[in-house]
Design a protein around this motif. Structure first.
Motif, PDB file in Angstrom:
ATOM      1  N   ILE A   1       0.870  -1.176   0.000  1.00  0.00           N
ATOM      2  CA  ILE A   1       0.000   0.000   0.000  1.00  0.00           C
ATOM      3  C   ILE A   1       0.907   1.226   0.000  1.00  0.00           C
ATOM      4  CG2 ILE A   1      -1.631   1.352   1.391  1.00  0.00           C
ATOM      5  CD1 ILE A   1      -2.709  -1.303   2.513  1.00  0.00           C
ATOM      6  N   LYS A   2       0.663   2.124  -0.939  1.00  0.00           N
ATOM      7  CA  LYS A   2       1.458   3.343  -1.008  1.00  0.00           C
ATOM      8  C   LYS A   2       1.149   4.191   0.223  1.00  0.00           C
ATOM      9  CE  LYS A   2       2.251   7.159  -4.135  1.00  0.00           C
ATOM     10  NZ  LYS A   2       1.250   8.177  -3.861  1.00  0.00           N
ATOM     11  N   ASN A   3       2.209   4.665   0.867  1.00  0.00           N
ATOM     12  CA  ASN A   3       2.013   5.442   2.079  1.00  0.00           C
ATOM     13  C   ASN A   3       1.664   6.894   1.755  1.00  0.00           C
ATOM     14  OD1 ASN A   3       1.969   6.257   4.716  1.00  0.00           O
ATOM     15  ND2 ASN A   3       3.936   5.359   5.249  1.00  0.00           N
ATOM     16  N   THR A   4       0.516   7.341   2.246  1.00  0.00           N
ATOM     17  CA  THR A   4       0.159   8.757   2.146  1.00  0.00           C
ATOM     18  C   THR A   4      -0.176   9.223   3.557  1.00  0.00           C
ATOM     19  OG1 THR A   4      -2.216   8.381   1.862  1.00  0.00           O
ATOM     20  CG2 THR A   4      -0.907   8.406  -0.150  1.00  0.00           C
ATOM     21  N   ILE A   5      -0.102  10.531   3.768  1.00  0.00           N
ATOM     22  CA  ILE A   5      -0.399  11.074   5.096  1.00  0.00           C
ATOM     23  C   ILE A   5      -1.829  10.729   5.508  1.00  0.00           C
ATOM     24  CG2 ILE A   5      -0.886  13.409   4.165  1.00  0.00           C
ATOM     25  CD1 ILE A   5       0.716  12.651   7.605  1.00  0.00           C
ATOM     26  N   GLN A   6      -2.750  10.772   4.559  1.00  0.00           N
ATOM     27  CA  GLN A   6      -4.150  10.452   4.877  1.00  0.00           C
ATOM     28  C   GLN A   6      -4.294   9.007   5.350  1.00  0.00           C
ATOM     29  OE1 GLN A   6      -3.164  11.919   2.045  1.00  0.00           O
ATOM     30  NE2 GLN A   6      -4.544  13.576   1.462  1.00  0.00           N
ATOM     31  N   ARG A   7      -3.690   8.094   4.592  1.00  0.00           N
ATOM     32  CA  ARG A   7      -3.782   6.673   4.957  1.00  0.00           C
ATOM     33  C   ARG A   7      -3.160   6.417   6.317  1.00  0.00           C
ATOM     34  NH1 ARG A   7      -2.221   4.293  -1.001  1.00  0.00           N
ATOM     35  NH2 ARG A   7      -4.244   4.742  -1.931  1.00  0.00           N
ATOM     36  N   GLN A   8      -2.024   7.063   6.542  1.00  0.00           N
ATOM     37  CA  GLN A   8      -1.342   6.883   7.817  1.00  0.00           C
ATOM     38  C   GLN A   8      -2.186   7.389   8.986  1.00  0.00           C
ATOM     39  OE1 GLN A   8       2.734   7.354   7.731  1.00  0.00           O
ATOM     40  NE2 GLN A   8       2.999   7.360   9.932  1.00  0.00           N
ATOM     41  N   ARG A   9      -2.773   8.598   8.821  1.00  0.00           N
ATOM     42  CA  ARG A   9      -3.601   9.158   9.894  1.00  0.00           C
ATOM     43  C   ARG A   9      -4.804   8.263  10.206  1.00  0.00           C
ATOM     44  NH1 ARG A   9      -3.351  14.660  11.258  1.00  0.00           N
ATOM     45  NH2 ARG A   9      -1.158  15.183  11.234  1.00  0.00           N
ATOM     46  N   VAL A  10      -5.472   7.781   9.153  1.00  0.00           N
ATOM     47  CA  VAL A  10      -6.648   6.932   9.349  1.00  0.00           C
ATOM     48  C   VAL A  10      -6.230   5.673  10.103  1.00  0.00           C
ATOM     49  CG1 VAL A  10      -8.367   5.476   8.183  1.00  0.00           C
ATOM     50  CG2 VAL A  10      -7.967   7.805   7.384  1.00  0.00           C
ATOM     51  N   TYR A  11      -5.147   5.059   9.674  1.00  0.00           N
ATOM     52  CA  TYR A  11      -4.688   3.823  10.302  1.00  0.00           C
ATOM     53  C   TYR A  11      -4.324   4.065  11.770  1.00  0.00           C
ATOM     54  CZ  TYR A  11      -2.666  -0.787  10.744  1.00  0.00           C
ATOM     55  OH  TYR A  11      -2.411  -2.070  11.145  1.00  0.00           O
ATOM     56  N   GLU A  12      -3.557   5.137  12.005  1.00  0.00           N
ATOM     57  CA  GLU A  12      -3.130   5.439  13.376  1.00  0.00           C
ATOM     58  C   GLU A  12      -4.320   5.744  14.274  1.00  0.00           C
ATOM     59  OE1 GLU A  12       1.396   7.057  12.639  1.00  0.00           O
ATOM     60  OE2 GLU A  12      -0.240   8.510  12.763  1.00  0.00           O
ATOM     61  N   TYR A  13      -5.313   6.445  13.707  1.00  0.00           N
ATOM     62  CA  TYR A  13      -6.489   6.748  14.531  1.00  0.00           C
ATOM     63  C   TYR A  13      -7.238   5.463  14.886  1.00  0.00           C
ATOM     64  CZ  TYR A  13     -10.357   8.909  16.770  1.00  0.00           C
ATOM     65  OH  TYR A  13     -11.268   9.237  17.729  1.00  0.00           O
ATOM     66  N   LEU A  14      -7.390   4.582  13.924  1.00  0.00           N
ATOM     67  CA  LEU A  14      -8.111   3.327  14.170  1.00  0.00           C
ATOM     68  C   LEU A  14      -7.419   2.471  15.246  1.00  0.00           C
ATOM     69  CD1 LEU A  14      -9.230   2.359  10.563  1.00  0.00           C
ATOM     70  CD2 LEU A  14     -10.731   2.937  12.471  1.00  0.00           C
ATOM     71  N   ILE A  15      -6.094   2.556  15.289  1.00  0.00           N
ATOM     72  CA  ILE A  15      -5.362   1.798  16.321  1.00  0.00           C
ATOM     73  C   ILE A  15      -5.781   2.264  17.717  1.00  0.00           C
ATOM     74  CG2 ILE A  15      -3.069   1.366  17.349  1.00  0.00           C
ATOM     75  CD1 ILE A  15      -1.896   1.470  14.531  1.00  0.00           C
ATOM     76  N   THR A  16      -6.033   3.567  17.862  1.00  0.00           N
ATOM     77  CA  THR A  16      -6.369   4.115  19.175  1.00  0.00           C
ATOM     78  C   THR A  16      -7.835   3.890  19.565  1.00  0.00           C
ATOM     79  OG1 THR A  16      -7.010   6.312  18.375  1.00  0.00           O
ATOM     80  CG2 THR A  16      -4.668   5.959  18.843  1.00  0.00           C
ATOM     81  N   CYS A  17      -8.685   3.500  18.597  1.00  0.00           N
ATOM     82  CA  CYS A  17     -10.107   3.307  18.883  1.00  0.00           C
ATOM     83  C   CYS A  17     -10.344   2.059  19.719  1.00  0.00           C
ATOM     84  CB  CYS A  17     -10.908   3.157  17.590  1.00  0.00           C
ATOM     85  SG  CYS A  17     -11.067   4.680  16.696  1.00  0.00           S
TER      86      CYS A  17
END
Ligand SMILES: [Zn+2]
Ligand SMILES: [Zn+2]
Length: 148
Positions: free
Chosen positions: A14-30
């Motif tokens: 998966i190509k890393n973009t700031i949007q993808r990273q933020r979404v993933y990181e936020y989901l980890i904290t949920c």
């Protein structure tokens, strides 16, 4: 850049973009599954990020993660709104309140032995199973539940 997240993306091609990273990181904290709408609301609280994200981007990113099995998509409330949660590769079941749609994860799995017996009996190679239990939570029973 979060090393771990970029590694996960890399191994899934998966190509890393700031949007993808933020979404993933936020989901980890949920702690609980979240809807795409609420995810958007939470992420756009960050003003600097607000400019680069919108609802359709969120949807595309979530679908991409679901496709790669990084995120689990469920729609079990009685309003059938899809919720998303990080796939911890940890097997679990949910208890769902049919009144307020509150979702509670259940620890452990009661079907391990059954799965094995069923496999032996039917010669199926059992891959997975899903089980959701529906009921009315204590606060809804006492009439103090949240109403939409
Ligand atoms: Zn309830
Ligand atoms: Zn199970």
């Amino acid at each position: 850049m979060n090393q771990k997240v970029s590694e996960i993306f890399k191994s899934n091609k998966i190509k890393n973009t700031i949007q993808r990273q933020r979404v993933y990181e936020y989901l980890i904290t949920c702690k609980e599954p979240i809807t795409a709408d609420n995810l958007y609301i939470e992420l756009s609280k960050d003003k600097s990020f607000n400019d680069v994200i919108n609802m359709s981007t969120i949807y595309r990113i979530l679908e991409l993660f679901v496709k790669h099995n990084l995120v689990l998509k469920n729609s079990f409330g009685n309003d059938h709104r899809a919720t998303f949660e990080i796939n911890l590769r940890e097997h679990k079941h949910h208890l769902i309140c049919v009144e307020c749609n509150k979702i509670t994860a259940i620890k452990g799995c009661p079907l391990k032995t059954y799965e094995k017996d069923l496999g032996d009996l039917t010669h199926f190679k059992i891959l997975e199973h899903r089980l959701e239990i529906f009921g009315v939570c204590p606060s809804c029973q006492s009439g103090k539940g949240e109403h939409h």
